[in-house]
Design an enzyme around this catalytic site. Structure first.
Site, PDB file in Angstrom:
ATOM      1  CB  CYS A   2      -0.952   0.153   1.107  1.00  0.00           C
ATOM      2  SG  CYS A   2      -2.549  -1.350   1.415  1.00  0.00           S
ATOM      3  NE  ARG A  27       4.349   2.266  -0.462  1.00  0.00           N
ATOM      4  CZ  ARG A  27       5.522   1.519   1.115  1.00  0.00           C
ATOM      5  NH1 ARG A  27       6.811   1.924   0.390  1.00  0.00           N
ATOM      6  NH2 ARG A  27       5.513   1.014   2.148  1.00  0.00           N
ATOM      7  CD1 TRP A  74      -0.107  -6.068  -3.167  1.00  0.00           C
ATOM      8  CD2 TRP A  74      -0.808  -7.075  -1.418  1.00  0.00           C
ATOM      9  NE1 TRP A  74      -0.338  -7.553  -3.276  1.00  0.00           N
ATOM     10  CE2 TRP A  74      -0.117  -7.588  -2.267  1.00  0.00           C
ATOM     11  CE3 TRP A  74      -0.687  -7.001   0.192  1.00  0.00           C
ATOM     12  CZ2 TRP A  74       0.145  -9.149  -1.842  1.00  0.00           C
ATOM     13  CZ3 TRP A  74      -0.347  -7.943   0.982  1.00  0.00           C
ATOM     14  CH2 TRP A  74      -0.048  -9.027   0.215  1.00  0.00           C
ATOM     15  CG  ASN A 100       1.499   0.816   4.056  1.00  0.00           C
ATOM     16  OD1 ASN A 100       1.168  -0.156   4.399  1.00  0.00           O
ATOM     17  ND2 ASN A 100       2.724   1.044   3.890  1.00  0.00           N
ATOM     18  N   GLY A 101      -0.550  -1.207   6.714  1.00  0.00           N
ATOM     19  CA  GLY A 101      -0.115  -2.427   7.510  1.00  0.00           C
ATOM     20  C   GLY A 101      -1.062  -2.889   8.283  1.00  0.00           C
ATOM     21  CD  GLU A 493      16.338 -13.312  -8.705  1.00  0.00           C
ATOM     22  OE1 GLU A 493      15.907 -13.996  -8.005  1.00  0.00           O
ATOM     23  OE2 GLU A 493      15.296 -12.837  -9.115  1.00  0.00           O
ATOM     24  CE  LYS A 497      12.840 -11.592 -11.066  1.00  0.00           C
ATOM     25  NZ  LYS A 497      13.417 -11.303  -9.671  1.00  0.00           N
ATOM     26  CD  GLU A 500       8.632 -11.858  -9.486  1.00  0.00           C
ATOM     27  OE1 GLU A 500       8.947 -11.061  -8.071  1.00  0.00           O
ATOM     28  OE2 GLU A 500      10.006 -11.448  -9.640  1.00  0.00           O
ATOM     29  CG  HIS A 516      17.912 -37.040  -6.222  1.00  0.00           C
ATOM     30  ND1 HIS A 516      18.280 -37.976  -5.349  1.00  0.00           N
ATOM     31  CD2 HIS A 516      18.938 -36.610  -6.247  1.00  0.00           C
ATOM     32  CE1 HIS A 516      19.475 -37.982  -5.643  1.00  0.00           C
ATOM     33  NE2 HIS A 516      19.969 -37.208  -6.127  1.00  0.00           N
ATOM     34  CE  LYS A 615      10.838  -3.193  -6.345  1.00  0.00           C
ATOM     35  NZ  LYS A 615      11.908  -4.020  -7.798  1.00  0.00           N
TER      36      LYS A 615
HETATM   37  C1  AGP Z   1      11.834  -9.856  -6.498  1.00  0.00           C
HETATM   38  O1  AGP Z   1      11.556  -9.946  -8.299  1.00  0.00           O
HETATM   39  C2  AGP Z   1       9.892 -10.135  -5.449  1.00  0.00           C
HETATM   40  N1  AGP Z   1       9.158  -9.098  -6.215  1.00  0.00           N
HETATM   41  C3  AGP Z   1      10.798 -10.193  -3.789  1.00  0.00           C
HETATM   42  O2  AGP Z   1      10.663 -11.361  -4.127  1.00  0.00           O
HETATM   43  C4  AGP Z   1      11.501  -9.086  -3.496  1.00  0.00           C
HETATM   44  O3  AGP Z   1      12.883  -9.954  -3.759  1.00  0.00           O
HETATM   45  C5  AGP Z   1      10.717 -10.100  -2.081  1.00  0.00           C
HETATM   46  O4  AGP Z   1      10.125  -8.794  -1.649  1.00  0.00           O
HETATM   47  C6  AGP Z   1      12.026  -8.545  -1.099  1.00  0.00           C
HETATM   48  O5  AGP Z   1      12.162  -7.500  -1.532  1.00  0.00           O
HETATM   49  P1  AGP Z   1      13.329  -6.534  -0.539  1.00  0.00           P
HETATM   50  O6  AGP Z   1      15.036  -6.842  -1.784  1.00  0.00           O
HETATM   51  O7  AGP Z   1      12.242  -4.878  -1.429  1.00  0.00           O
HETATM   52  O8  AGP Z   1      13.302  -6.782   0.903  1.00  0.00           O
END
Ligand code: AGP
Length: 620
Positions: A2, A27, A74, A100-101, A493, A497, A500, A516, A615
């Site tokens: 948020c 956000r 969010w 927010n929270g 990673e 990507k 997401e 395995h 984000k």
């Molecule tokens: C990465 O592509 C993600 N959106 C997510 O996993 C992110 O890396 C994670 O939320 C941690 O965020 P930060 O590095 O801002 O702590």
């Protein structure tokens, strides 16, 4: 999650609020709303969907006034809908607020308020906050406090927030105190921008650029009271105090698209520079080591560290895994990587000589912040590897290393990952040189690092080839990503990507571990992305690749230029330049970022704003 914005001053608030929300949309983007105070009324406009939709609503039905709050959501409690959008109204409209929270005890508070006759329209925890502030205001007035004194309203917020369990960043307007806004923070970030005769409120500094560079970051348990005449800061424990004003360096151009179609693509292409920035001024060729300004620990203290814990979430956790391999290899210090969300509630036996690094792009991830605080509380030196200057983690850590990657807007982290890996390489070099690493070995690492920006530039030339591969595989619904040693975290990673931003199921595995279990998934419709650059494990990776081919699984290989052997075995080969094994995560992650990006674009996904994500994850 948020985003909150606020404005108090002499200009029309709605344009400033909407522009601020656009900049904070990363956000959260389920719904958005604004409230503007005008002549004893607070007008609210809110809507499910993106800020753009809210903008159209405000265009059709404008709001006027020079003080207002806004929110981009969010969803945590209650689905994304018009009714659940913020701002929320308390009492009979005396209070309007954004939040927010997460208010964890909202159910208990809601029952109590309902019993008193308060009517709830939404299913959010925030509406509880709005009603509670309104309730405390009326209670204070009943008890004889002056209904015309703004201090009564401020006190109502103080009394209400004392009852919350959980986290909040709040922006509050009062119908009867039309030129005042109250902001309060516990756990969710808030920053106040100081202008001339005007103040800005935001969840982070991005909405402030172009308005002011002077900012005050609110601390936990702090409240700001903003009017056109000035700002007052109150802390729960220390009372009224003077602000600590900081000057922002960021310029607005940094968050422009610069001709790229999406922020993610722009940020992928920034990596030669961001990697260079992560190293700038930190390579000491004379001493064959790295140097850092902000660790706040002497070499003697660092020499005594005999264990390192790296903690973070998501991509930052993946960077931590690369860091583990690097630190153990270069410095021989036992290193563990912990999910911050687990570490915060686990009780691992950390010795007094354990050092903890919180790795985070945003510096606001709730789990990482909580894990860091828990370690700090136990007395461990707690450092941050962080991108956002002024963020909660950067401010609370005992010291740390900034990434200097510039704002990362795309929800999928790209340049922050390679900057984190670069900084971890420097850290491993530094810790190694404090121990047994020789001068020539340190010098070699420095010269390899210096060559990285050019290697990344060269790697980016694979973009056209990646587009071709994406076209051929964008319809597939399952992918495996396989790599070994330094390239195992790269596999994780790469899979993250793809998941997401294109909503394709993808799993990352150590290439040999695949047999395995995950090998059962392999068939003609499940491509395996092999990260197979030259190195001492290369023949083993090739055996794993053969195992996939034997089961008719299509193979997309990431391999070094000139590798003719892999060309014969894999269905697709994306070529990258050769770099030393310990630096391969930096180059190998680039084609995987591009592959996820191109597949997502072909599938018509919203690359910079993928569904269900935000984000910075500032809730548990
Ligand atoms: C990465 O592509 C993600 N959106 C997510 O996993 C992110 O890396 C994670 O939320 C941690 O965020 P930060 O590095 O801002 O702590």
């Amino acid at each position: 999650m948020c985003g909150i914005v606020g404005y108090v001053g002499f200009k029309q608030a709605s344009d400033i609020l909407l522009e601020g929300l656009r900049r904070l949309e990363y956000r959260g983007y389920d719904s958005a709303g604004i409230a503007v105070s005008d002549a004893g009324e607070i007008a609210i406009r809110k809507k499910a969907g993106r800020v753009q939709e809210l903008g159209k609503l405000v265009e059709r039905n404008p709001v006027h006034g020079t003080i207002g709050i806004g929110h981009t959501r969010w969803a945590t409690h209650g689905s994304p809908s018009d009714i659940n959008s913020h701002p929320h109204v308390g009492g009979n409209g005396e209070v309007v607020l954004v939040h927010n929270g997460v208010i964890e005890n909202y159910a208990v508070l809601k029952n109590h308020l309902q019993a008193l006759g308060y009517v709830f329209r939404s299913s959010t925890d925030t509406e509880v906050a709005a009603h509670l502030v309104a309730h405390e205001l009326s209670e204070l007035i009943k008890m004889g406090e002056d209904p015309e004194d703004p201090k009564t309203a401020i006190k109502a917020v103080e009394v209400a927030i004392k009852q919350f369990k959980g986290t909040y960043g709040l922006g509050v307007l009062f119908r009867d105190f039309a030129d005042m806004m109250v902001a309060a923070r516990l756990g969710s970030p808030l920053v106040v921008g100081m202008g001339k005769g005007e103040f800005f409120l935001a969840s982070d500094a991005s909405p402030l650029s172009g308005h002011t560079q002077e900012v005050v970051y609110l601390s936990d348990h702090e409240m700001a009271v903003l009017t056109p005449q000035g700002m007052e800061l109150h802390h729960r424990d220390t009372g009224l105090h003077a602000p600590n004003v900081q000057v922002l360096q960021q310029t607005s151009q940094e968050s422009d698209l610069n001709g790229f179609e999406h922020y993610m693509l722009k940020e992928i292409f920034e990596q030669p520079e961001t990697i260079e920035n992560a190293m700038r001024g930190r390579l000491d060729e004379d001493e064959a080591t790295a140097k850092f300004g902000g660790l706040n620990l002497t070499p003697q203290q660092l020499r005594r560290i005999d264990r390192i814990v790296l903690t973070g979430c998501g991509t930052s956790w993946h960077a931590g895994l690369v860091g583990e391999y690097l630190i153990e290899e270069f410095a021989r210090i036992p290193t563990e990587v912990e999910y911050a969300s687990e570490l915060r509630y686990r009780n691992p036996p950390l010795s007094t000589t354990t050092m903890v690094f919180a790795i985070t792009q945003s510096g606001e991830t709730a789990d990482t912040l909580a894990a860091m605080r828990e370690c700090k509380r136990k007395g461990h030196p707690t450092l941050a590897i962080c991108n956002v200057v002024g963020s909660s983690i950067a401010r609370e850590a005992d010291g740390g290393i900034f990434l200097h990657a510039g704002p990362e807007i795309g929800v999928a982290s790209t340049k922050a990952f390679t900057s984190q890996v670069t900084v971890l390489t420097l850290l491993a070099l530094y810790l190694g040189r404090l121990r047994n690493m020789s001068y020539p070995a340190g010098s070699r690492i420095i010269s390899h690092l210096q060559a990285m920006p050019d290697a990344i530039r060269k790697t980016l030339e694979c973009h056209e080839q990646v587009k071709e591969v994406a076209r051929r595989y964008c319809e597939n619904e399952n992918f495996l990503y396989l790599g070994r040693l330094y390239n195992f975290p790269v596999a994780l990673e790469g899979a993250l990507k793809l998941k997401e931003i294109s909503y394709i199921h993808a799993e990352g595995y150590p290439a040999a571990e695949m047999k395995h279990g995950p090998i059962a998934l392999v068939d003609e419709r499940t491509p395996s992305v092999f990260i197979a650059p030259r190195g001492h494990i290369y023949p083993k990776v090739m055996s794993n690749l053969e195992e996939i081919k034997a089961r008719k699984g299509p193979v997309i290989a990431i391999a070094c230029e000139g590798d003719a052997k892999i060309d014969q075995m894999a269905d697709e080969v994306i070529y990258i330049p050769y770099v030393e094994e310990y630096l391969q995560p930096l180059v190998c992650s680039i084609p995987l970022q591009l592959l996820a990006y191109e597949i997502a674009v072909l599938r018509g996904c919203n690359v910079d704003r993928p569904r269900n994500l935000a984000k910075s994850v500032t809730v548990e």
